[in-house]
Motif scaffolding. Structure first.
Motif, mmCIF file in Angstrom:
data_model
loop_
_atom_site.group_PDB
_atom_site.id
_atom_site.type_symbol
_atom_site.label_atom_id
_atom_site.label_comp_id
_atom_site.label_asym_id
_atom_site.label_seq_id
_atom_site.Cartn_x
_atom_site.Cartn_y
_atom_site.Cartn_z
ATOM 1 N N ARG A 148 0.831 -1.207 0.000
ATOM 2 C CA ARG A 148 0.000 0.000 0.000
ATOM 3 C C ARG A 148 0.866 1.258 0.000
ATOM 4 N N MET A 149 1.960 1.251 0.765
ATOM 5 C CA MET A 149 2.845 2.402 0.802
ATOM 6 C C MET A 149 3.580 2.583 -0.532
ATOM 7 N N ALA A 150 3.937 1.474 -1.166
ATOM 8 C CA ALA A 150 4.619 1.565 -2.461
ATOM 9 C C ALA A 150 3.721 2.246 -3.488
ATOM 10 N N ALA A 151 2.452 1.882 -3.474
ATOM 11 C CA ALA A 151 1.518 2.510 -4.411
ATOM 12 C C ALA A 151 1.352 3.990 -4.102
ATOM 13 N N ARG A 152 1.284 4.335 -2.820
ATOM 14 C CA ARG A 152 1.115 5.728 -2.436
ATOM 15 C C ARG A 152 2.349 6.558 -2.790
ATOM 16 N N VAL A 153 3.519 5.989 -2.584
ATOM 17 C CA VAL A 153 4.757 6.689 -2.922
ATOM 18 C C VAL A 153 4.803 7.002 -4.415
ATOM 19 N N ARG A 154 4.396 6.044 -5.236
ATOM 20 C CA ARG A 154 4.390 6.280 -6.682
ATOM 21 C C ARG A 154 3.422 7.404 -7.057
ATOM 22 N N GLU A 155 2.340 7.525 -6.297
ATOM 23 C CA GLU A 155 1.353 8.568 -6.590
ATOM 24 C C GLU A 155 1.880 9.966 -6.283
ATOM 25 N N VAL A 156 2.620 10.126 -5.199
ATOM 26 C CA VAL A 156 2.981 11.471 -4.739
ATOM 27 C C VAL A 156 4.395 11.896 -5.097
ATOM 28 N N ALA A 157 5.256 10.957 -5.502
ATOM 29 C CA ALA A 157 6.637 11.319 -5.845
ATOM 30 C C ALA A 157 6.669 12.147 -7.125
ATOM 31 N N PRO A 158 7.598 13.104 -7.263
ATOM 32 C CA PRO A 158 7.717 13.903 -8.485
ATOM 33 C C PRO A 158 7.943 13.017 -9.707
ATOM 34 N N ALA A 159 7.341 13.396 -10.803
ATOM 35 C CA ALA A 159 7.479 12.627 -12.049
ATOM 36 C C ALA A 159 8.927 12.642 -12.523
ATOM 37 N N GLY A 160 9.328 11.557 -13.153
ATOM 38 C CA GLY A 160 10.650 11.482 -13.754
ATOM 39 C C GLY A 160 11.733 10.938 -12.848
ATOM 40 N N LEU A 161 11.412 10.714 -11.565
ATOM 41 C CA LEU A 161 12.413 10.178 -10.642
ATOM 42 C C LEU A 161 12.233 8.675 -10.482
ATOM 43 N N ARG A 162 13.332 8.008 -10.219
ATOM 44 C CA ARG A 162 13.279 6.583 -9.885
ATOM 45 C C ARG A 162 13.104 6.489 -8.368
ATOM 46 N N VAL A 163 11.926 6.103 -7.947
ATOM 47 C CA VAL A 163 11.620 6.016 -6.524
ATOM 48 C C VAL A 163 11.054 4.630 -6.251
ATOM 49 N N GLU A 164 11.734 3.888 -5.400
ATOM 50 C CA GLU A 164 11.305 2.533 -5.083
ATOM 51 C C GLU A 164 11.165 2.365 -3.581
ATOM 52 N N LEU A 165 10.421 1.341 -3.202
ATOM 53 C CA LEU A 165 10.204 1.043 -1.790
ATOM 54 C C LEU A 165 10.569 -0.416 -1.515
ATOM 55 N N ALA A 166 11.231 -0.628 -0.380
ATOM 56 C CA ALA A 166 11.560 -1.978 0.075
ATOM 57 C C ALA A 166 11.320 -2.041 1.575
ATOM 58 N N TRP A 167 11.292 -3.263 2.098
ATOM 59 C CA TRP A 167 11.145 -3.419 3.554
ATOM 60 C C TRP A 167 12.328 -4.181 4.114
ATOM 61 N N ASN A 168 12.881 -3.647 5.197
ATOM 62 C CA ASN A 168 14.080 -4.198 5.836
ATOM 63 C C ASN A 168 13.832 -4.243 7.346
ATOM 64 N N PRO A 169 13.144 -5.284 7.834
ATOM 65 C CA PRO A 169 12.739 -5.307 9.242
ATOM 66 C C PRO A 169 13.927 -5.283 10.195
ATOM 67 N N GLU A 170 13.665 -4.708 11.368
ATOM 68 C CA GLU A 170 14.717 -4.655 12.400
ATOM 69 C C GLU A 170 14.532 -5.818 13.371
ATOM 70 N N PHE A 171 15.659 -6.232 13.977
ATOM 71 C CA PHE A 171 15.626 -7.335 14.940
ATOM 72 C C PHE A 171 16.431 -6.963 16.181
ATOM 73 N N LEU A 172 16.252 -5.738 16.657
ATOM 74 C CA LEU A 172 17.045 -5.259 17.779
ATOM 75 C C LEU A 172 16.539 -5.812 19.106
ATOM 76 N N ARG A 173 17.489 -6.156 19.960
ATOM 77 C CA ARG A 173 17.172 -6.513 21.344
ATOM 78 C C ARG A 173 17.584 -5.345 22.224
ATOM 79 N N GLU A 174 16.649 -4.828 23.016
ATOM 80 C CA GLU A 174 17.013 -3.731 23.902
ATOM 81 C C GLU A 174 18.103 -4.205 24.857
ATOM 82 N N GLY A 175 19.103 -3.358 25.017
ATOM 83 C CA GLY A 175 20.282 -3.714 25.799
ATOM 84 C C GLY A 175 21.415 -4.233 24.935
#
Length: 457
Positions: A148-175
């Motif tokens: 859903r965010m990828a589609a929204r980004v394509r809608e609002v990003a300026p024309a002519g730019l290469r704009v892509e979306l990916a997901w890179n989850p975090e796995f942090l342990r506090e401490g």
């Protein structure tokens, strides 16, 4: 991209320009990620809507407790590689790779995740972009959010730019967040094109060169990895806590049982410690958000499982309250109770959904005189539960206590002198080791009435 919109930057060992990085959201995840990226040699700008937070981070001050992070932050700021701003447009114009690290709290009145901040971050970045960019989600979100965010980004990003979306989850342990960012046990990337894949391999070049696996997958799988990991850990913790109740009834020792189970390579020993249960800002909200999303998708077996996991975990808190009431002869009214620990786990000052504070507050509401001590979480505890009384040392917390509760397994509590502490309490004091972390025989020999959870010791 052109020189006008993409100022020059440093190069790596192959003389390729290093991608510049922005980190949107500088809470626990974002501040750590920004400082670690600067430590890895990248030019980084952190963005936050809170001017006070930006000012503190710019001065090299971490607004929460995380071992090793203050030193990392100061090095980054002093080197000039790391700076902070409230101006999202500035970050959009500066960076090539944008990590979105904003919070996804539980929605009021619902188990679902509140995605307003994630949506605002992606939309704000996209509309201010001036050159090609990769937008990378690190926030923990319900499956389907990335598409859903990828589609929204394509809608609002300026024309002519290469704009892509990916997901890179975090796995942090506090401490252990600094280690987990600089030396992750895996890097998961979902939805990246070959171009985006190459950019993220550059970002994580050092840990990849040291053997960290790089797992490329689709957006839904990447979104599910983090919540699935948390759900499994929560299930493991609730399982051993349910077994500890059986141990209490049968006269068995859950600690020895856990050690025996841990030798099974199919099971492992980690997260098999019976006790007060899990809390913090991730596991409780993440399993509830997963439960909510699974229900929306019709995956009802997972909903039922997570419901049981959550209920067992919450029952552990009531179980410890009941133990304290029993130790006081059936009522805690006007009885003094020393509470050792407020953070949801050691090596953090995080008290979000803290089982320790929940128990302390529950006893306070029953009329007990509760004195809480935590070596790092005193201030954060006061802000969340100002009606409780807080001590400045272990000794102050246990002085004149009828019952002492060990609710967070800080080393200072595990290594305390039980004989010295007993001399400060009222006669016949009981210690309730709600984390099964104390040397039970040593405390009993010192004269304490010792009680653990599922521990026939």
């Amino acid at each position: 991209m052109t020189e006008q919109t993409a100022p020059s930057r440093g190069t790596d060992q192959t003389d390729q320009p290093r991608p510049r990085i922005s980190v949107v959201g500088t809470g626990y995840l974002g501040a750590t990620h920004a400082a670690a990226m600067a430590e890895l040699g990248f030019d980084v700008v952190g963005v936050d809507v809170d001017p006070a937070k930006v000012e503190a981070l710019s001065a090299g001050k971490v607004p929460f407790y995380e071992p090793g992070l203050p030193e990392l932050l100061v090095r980054g700021v002093e080197s000039g590689r790391l700076r902070f701003t409230t101006d999202l447009a500035e970050a959009a114009a500066f960076a090539d790779v944008h990590f979105v690290c904003v919070g996804t709290p539980q929605r009021p009145g619902s188990n679902g995740a509140d995605l307003r901040y994630v949506e605002a971050a992606f939309e704000g970045l996209a509309q201010h972009l001036t050159h090609d960019a990769l937008l990378v989600g690190k926030s923990t979100v319900p499956v389907g959010t990335g598409a859903r965010m990828a589609a929204r980004v394509r809608e609002v990003a300026p024309a002519g730019l290469r704009v892509e979306l990916a997901w890179n989850p975090e796995f942090l342990r506090e401490g252990k967040a600094v280690h987990d960012t600089l030396s992750p046990d895996r890097v998961v990337v979902g939805g990246a094109s070959p171009w985006g894949d190459d950019l993220l391999r550059q970002v994580y070049a050092r840990p990849l060169s040291e053997g960290t696996p790089f797992i490329a997958t689709d957006l839904p799988t990447a979104e599910l990895v983090k919540v699935s990991a948390n759900a499994f850990l929560a299930t493991k913790i609730s399982f051993i806590n349910a077994i500890s109740q059986v141990c209490d009834k049968a006269g068995a020792d859950v600690t020895v049982l856990s050690d025996a189970l841990g030798h099974d390579v199919r099971i492992g020993r980690q997260f098999l410690n019976a006790g007060l249960g899990f809390g913090g800002g991730c596991l409780p909200k993440d399993i509830r958000a997963l439960m909510h999303r699974a229900g929306e998708l019709g995956a009802h077996s997972l909903v039922a499982l997570m419901q049981d996991v959550d209920e067992i975990n919450m029952w552990q808190r009531q179980r410890v309250i009941d133990m304290a009431v029993q130790a006081c002869g059936g009522s805690v009214l006007n009885r003094r109770i020393g509470v050792l620990g407020a953070a949801f786990k050691p090596d953090t000052d995080d008290v979000r959904d803290s089982p320790a504070l929940n128990v302390a507050a529950g006893l306070h509401l029953r009329g007990a005189q509760v004195v809480v001590y935590d070596p790092e979480a005193g201030e954060t505890s006061r802000r969340m539960f100002p009606t409780l009384t807080y001590g400045t040392s272990t000794e102050e917390a246990v002085t004149d206590a009828d019952v002492v509760l060990v609710l967070t397994e800080w080393p200072v509590f595990r290594e305390a002198d039980p004989a010295k502490l007993l001399g400060l309490t009222r006669p016949g004091a009981t210690v309730i080791d709600a984390r099964n972390c104390l040397p039970a025989d040593t405390w009993r020999q010192a004269g304490w009435t010792y009680r653990g959870l599922g521990a026939a010791r």
